[in-house]
Design a protein around this motif. Structure first.
Motif, PDB file in Angstrom:
ATOM      1  N   ILE A  19      16.256 -57.629 -75.268  1.00 49.44           N
ATOM      2  CA  ILE A  19      16.786 -59.097 -75.481  1.00 49.44           C
ATOM      3  C   ILE A  19      16.869 -59.813 -74.100  1.00 49.44           C
ATOM      4  CG2 ILE A  19      18.845 -59.956 -75.901  1.00 49.44           C
ATOM      5  CD1 ILE A  19      19.564 -58.083 -78.101  1.00 49.44           C
ATOM      6  N   VAL A  20      16.995 -59.435 -73.015  1.00 48.29           N
ATOM      7  CA  VAL A  20      17.261 -60.302 -72.043  1.00 48.29           C
ATOM      8  C   VAL A  20      16.032 -60.856 -71.672  1.00 48.29           C
ATOM      9  CG1 VAL A  20      17.774 -60.198 -69.491  1.00 48.29           C
ATOM     10  CG2 VAL A  20      19.106 -58.995 -70.912  1.00 48.29           C
ATOM     11  N   PRO A  21      14.844 -60.458 -71.481  1.00 47.38           N
ATOM     12  CA  PRO A  21      13.483 -61.188 -71.195  1.00 47.38           C
ATOM     13  C   PRO A  21      13.091 -62.002 -72.361  1.00 47.38           C
ATOM     14  CG  PRO A  21      13.056 -58.900 -71.615  1.00 47.38           C
ATOM     15  CD  PRO A  21      14.519 -59.011 -71.450  1.00 47.38           C
ATOM     16  N   MET A  22      13.393 -61.581 -73.301  1.00 47.90           N
ATOM     17  CA  MET A  22      13.064 -62.769 -74.455  1.00 47.90           C
ATOM     18  C   MET A  22      13.969 -63.892 -74.485  1.00 47.90           C
ATOM     19  SD  MET A  22      11.882 -60.005 -77.517  1.00 47.90           S
ATOM     20  CE  MET A  22      11.125 -61.380 -78.529  1.00 47.90           C
ATOM     21  N   VAL A  23      15.239 -63.596 -74.381  1.00 45.28           N
ATOM     22  CA  VAL A  23      16.241 -64.692 -74.307  1.00 45.28           C
ATOM     23  C   VAL A  23      15.945 -65.593 -73.159  1.00 45.28           C
ATOM     24  CG1 VAL A  23      18.627 -65.467 -74.043  1.00 45.28           C
ATOM     25  CG2 VAL A  23      18.020 -63.278 -75.700  1.00 45.28           C
ATOM     26  N   GLY A  24      15.546 -64.934 -72.158  1.00 46.07           N
ATOM     27  CA  GLY A  24      15.146 -65.749 -70.960  1.00 46.07           C
ATOM     28  C   GLY A  24      14.014 -66.616 -70.990  1.00 46.07           C
ATOM     29  N   GLY A  25      13.005 -66.052 -71.739  1.00 49.37           N
ATOM     30  CA  GLY A  25      11.888 -66.836 -72.304  1.00 49.37           C
ATOM     31  C   GLY A  25      11.819 -67.990 -73.217  1.00 49.37           C
ATOM     32  N   LEU A  26      12.715 -67.787 -73.919  1.00 51.87           N
ATOM     33  CA  LEU A  26      13.097 -68.729 -75.210  1.00 51.87           C
ATOM     34  C   LEU A  26      13.719 -69.722 -74.315  1.00 51.87           C
ATOM     35  CD1 LEU A  26      14.138 -66.239 -78.211  1.00 51.87           C
ATOM     36  CD2 LEU A  26      11.895 -67.975 -77.834  1.00 51.87           C
ATOM     37  N   SER A  27      14.941 -69.441 -73.525  1.00 50.11           N
ATOM     38  CA  SER A  27      15.648 -70.540 -72.774  1.00 50.11           C
ATOM     39  C   SER A  27      14.605 -71.453 -72.076  1.00 50.11           C
ATOM     40  CB  SER A  27      16.735 -69.871 -71.903  1.00 50.11           C
ATOM     41  OG  SER A  27      17.512 -69.112 -72.708  1.00 50.11           O
ATOM     42  N   ALA A  28      13.735 -70.784 -71.195  1.00 47.08           N
ATOM     43  CA  ALA A  28      12.835 -71.457 -70.466  1.00 47.08           C
ATOM     44  C   ALA A  28      12.157 -72.475 -71.409  1.00 47.08           C
ATOM     45  CB  ALA A  28      11.861 -70.603 -69.824  1.00 47.08           C
ATOM     46  N   TRP A  29      11.551 -72.056 -72.365  1.00 43.20           N
ATOM     47  CA  TRP A  29      10.768 -72.830 -73.324  1.00 43.20           C
ATOM     48  C   TRP A  29      11.655 -74.115 -73.697  1.00 43.20           C
ATOM     49  CZ3 TRP A  29       8.141 -68.911 -76.951  1.00 43.20           C
ATOM     50  CH2 TRP A  29       6.921 -68.170 -76.113  1.00 43.20           C
ATOM     51  N   LEU A  31      14.249 -75.413 -72.126  1.00 41.08           N
ATOM     52  CA  LEU A  31      14.348 -75.932 -70.857  1.00 41.08           C
ATOM     53  C   LEU A  31      12.951 -77.025 -70.757  1.00 41.08           C
ATOM     54  CD1 LEU A  31      16.070 -73.968 -68.256  1.00 41.08           C
ATOM     55  CD2 LEU A  31      17.123 -76.067 -69.502  1.00 41.08           C
ATOM     56  N   SER A  32      11.892 -76.455 -70.952  1.00 40.65           N
ATOM     57  CA  SER A  32      10.868 -77.100 -71.020  1.00 40.65           C
ATOM     58  C   SER A  32      10.604 -78.375 -72.019  1.00 40.65           C
ATOM     59  CB  SER A  32       9.237 -76.207 -70.843  1.00 40.65           C
ATOM     60  OG  SER A  32       8.278 -76.764 -71.090  1.00 40.65           O
ATOM     61  N   TRP A  33      11.127 -78.173 -73.329  1.00 36.97           N
ATOM     62  CA  TRP A  33      11.066 -79.061 -74.184  1.00 36.97           C
ATOM     63  C   TRP A  33      12.003 -79.956 -73.846  1.00 36.97           C
ATOM     64  CZ3 TRP A  33      15.177 -80.308 -77.550  1.00 36.97           C
ATOM     65  CH2 TRP A  33      14.731 -80.985 -78.763  1.00 36.97           C
ATOM     66  N   GLY A  34      13.252 -79.753 -73.232  1.00 40.77           N
ATOM     67  CA  GLY A  34      13.930 -80.601 -72.982  1.00 40.77           C
ATOM     68  C   GLY A  34      13.749 -81.783 -71.728  1.00 40.77           C
ATOM     69  N   MET A  35      12.704 -81.167 -70.948  1.00 43.91           N
ATOM     70  CA  MET A  35      12.275 -82.073 -70.001  1.00 43.91           C
ATOM     71  C   MET A  35      10.847 -82.510 -70.257  1.00 43.91           C
ATOM     72  SD  MET A  35      13.313 -79.374 -66.964  1.00 43.91           S
ATOM     73  CE  MET A  35      12.436 -80.111 -65.734  1.00 43.91           C
ATOM     74  N   ASP A  36      10.486 -82.604 -71.598  1.00 47.80           N
ATOM     75  CA  ASP A  36       9.174 -83.111 -71.974  1.00 47.80           C
ATOM     76  C   ASP A  36       8.072 -82.357 -71.432  1.00 47.80           C
ATOM     77  OD1 ASP A  36      10.482 -85.155 -73.311  1.00 47.80           O
ATOM     78  OD2 ASP A  36      10.388 -86.461 -71.666  1.00 47.80           O
ATOM     79  N   GLY A  37       8.204 -81.198 -71.399  1.00 47.21           N
ATOM     80  CA  GLY A  37       7.167 -80.130 -70.954  1.00 47.21           C
ATOM     81  C   GLY A  37       7.051 -79.831 -69.716  1.00 47.21           C
ATOM     82  N   SER A  38       7.125 -78.578 -69.397  1.00 56.01           N
ATOM     83  CA  SER A  38       6.862 -78.275 -67.754  1.00 56.01           C
ATOM     84  C   SER A  38       6.043 -76.802 -67.842  1.00 56.01           C
ATOM     85  CB  SER A  38       8.253 -77.800 -67.218  1.00 56.01           C
ATOM     86  OG  SER A  38       8.190 -77.308 -65.886  1.00 56.01           O
ATOM     87  N   THR A  39       4.866 -77.105 -67.390  1.00 52.15           N
ATOM     88  CA  THR A  39       4.197 -75.988 -67.145  1.00 52.15           C
ATOM     89  C   THR A  39       4.589 -74.719 -66.587  1.00 52.15           C
ATOM     90  OG1 THR A  39       2.002 -77.467 -66.847  1.00 52.15           O
ATOM     91  CG2 THR A  39       1.730 -75.085 -66.416  1.00 52.15           C
ATOM     92  N   THR A  40       5.252 -74.802 -65.706  1.00 51.30           N
ATOM     93  CA  THR A  40       5.777 -73.771 -65.080  1.00 51.30           C
ATOM     94  C   THR A  40       7.024 -73.087 -66.011  1.00 51.30           C
ATOM     95  OG1 THR A  40       5.892 -74.916 -62.749  1.00 51.30           O
ATOM     96  CG2 THR A  40       7.347 -72.904 -63.206  1.00 51.30           C
ATOM     97  N   LEU A  41       7.814 -73.703 -66.395  1.00 46.48           N
ATOM     98  CA  LEU A  41       8.681 -73.185 -67.562  1.00 46.48           C
ATOM     99  C   LEU A  41       8.039 -72.698 -68.561  1.00 46.48           C
ATOM    100  CD1 LEU A  41      11.647 -75.992 -67.240  1.00 46.48           C
ATOM    101  CD2 LEU A  41      11.879 -73.680 -66.457  1.00 46.48           C
TER     102      LEU A  41
END
Length: 239
Positions: A19-29, A31-41
């Motif tokens: 759960i932890v890595p998957m939730v972390g990954g989804l959270s990064a996505w 955040l990326s969506w909220g920032m109009d896209g971030s390659t790093t995230l």
């Protein structure tokens, strides 16, 4: 689906390692969506989701046997805990039935059953014997429960009907006492034969238990017949 399979699936899919890595990954996505896209995230999100899926796959392939063993142990312990709680409740009720033998029988049954649980059976014959003991233990407990129900019902009924139930209830407890005495002797012999590693003697004990179980079954049928609605109507005799 049985409880063991449910526990295995729960441990497999709801593990923190998954759960932890998957939730972390989804959270990064997110955040990326909220920032109009971030390659790093996006890369971090992908790595997290893939890591979670990879861990899940490895646990499924390489750890399923260990998960199953742990799940079986967990479910068994939960069943034992539930059984002990039910027996504790039955003990409290039996203290009120004006017959100390029923309470004493339950105490002895629990002691005998616990003494066997301390030693795992050795060999097929011993395992079969233990299964018969478990069956007889449950049958005796059911008899105590049903006899208690007869006593409780007799208190709501007047005259001859009440006396009939109390008489038959006493006979039922008498049978439980005999069953417990026989089981006690049999368990003592079982421990002795285990030390001698005598399968022939254990087989004889198992046959004796079969006969005792049959007697317990017939007694239970008699109690059920007495408690049948055809015998009397509660509403007719309620005070």
């Amino acid at each position: 689906m049985d409880d063991v399979k449910k526990k295995v699936l729960l441990d497999l899919f709801v593990s923190p390692w998954v759960i932890v890595p998957m939730v972390g990954g989804l959270s990064a996505w997110m955040l990326s969506w909220g920032m109009d896209g971030s390659t790093t995230l996006n890369m971090i999100g992908l790595a997290g989701v893939l890591a979670g899926m990879g861990i899940q796959a490895s646990r499924l392939i390489f750890g399923i046997e260990d998960l199953t063993k742990k799940a079986h142990t967990y479910v068994t312990e939960q069943e034992k805990l539930e059984q002990e709680q039910k027996l504790d409740q039955l003990m409290v009720r039996l203290k009120k039935d004006e017959d100390p033998r029923s309470e004493e029988c339950l105490k002895r049954l629990r002691t005998l059953h616990a003494s066997l649980a301390l030693e795992p059976p050795q060999g097929h014959t011993a395992t079969m014997f233990r299964e018969k003991v478990d069956k007889l233990f449950l049958a005796a407990v059911r008899q105590l429960e049903r006899s208690l129900e007869l006593w409780e019902k007799s208190r709501r009924l007047p005259g001859n009907t009440s006396r009939l139930l109390l008489t038959e209830r006493k006979k039922a407890v008498d049978e439980v006492v005999l069953t417990v005495n026989h089981l006690s002797r049999t368990v003592e012999q079982y421990h002795a034969f285990q030390l001698k590693d005598s399968d022939d003697e254990l087989a004889k004990l198992r046959e004796e238990l079969d006969r005792t179980i049959e007697v317990a079954r017939r007694t239970e049928e008699v109690i059920d017949a007495l408690d049948s609605p055809r015998q009397y109507d509660d509403a007719e005799y309620e005070r």
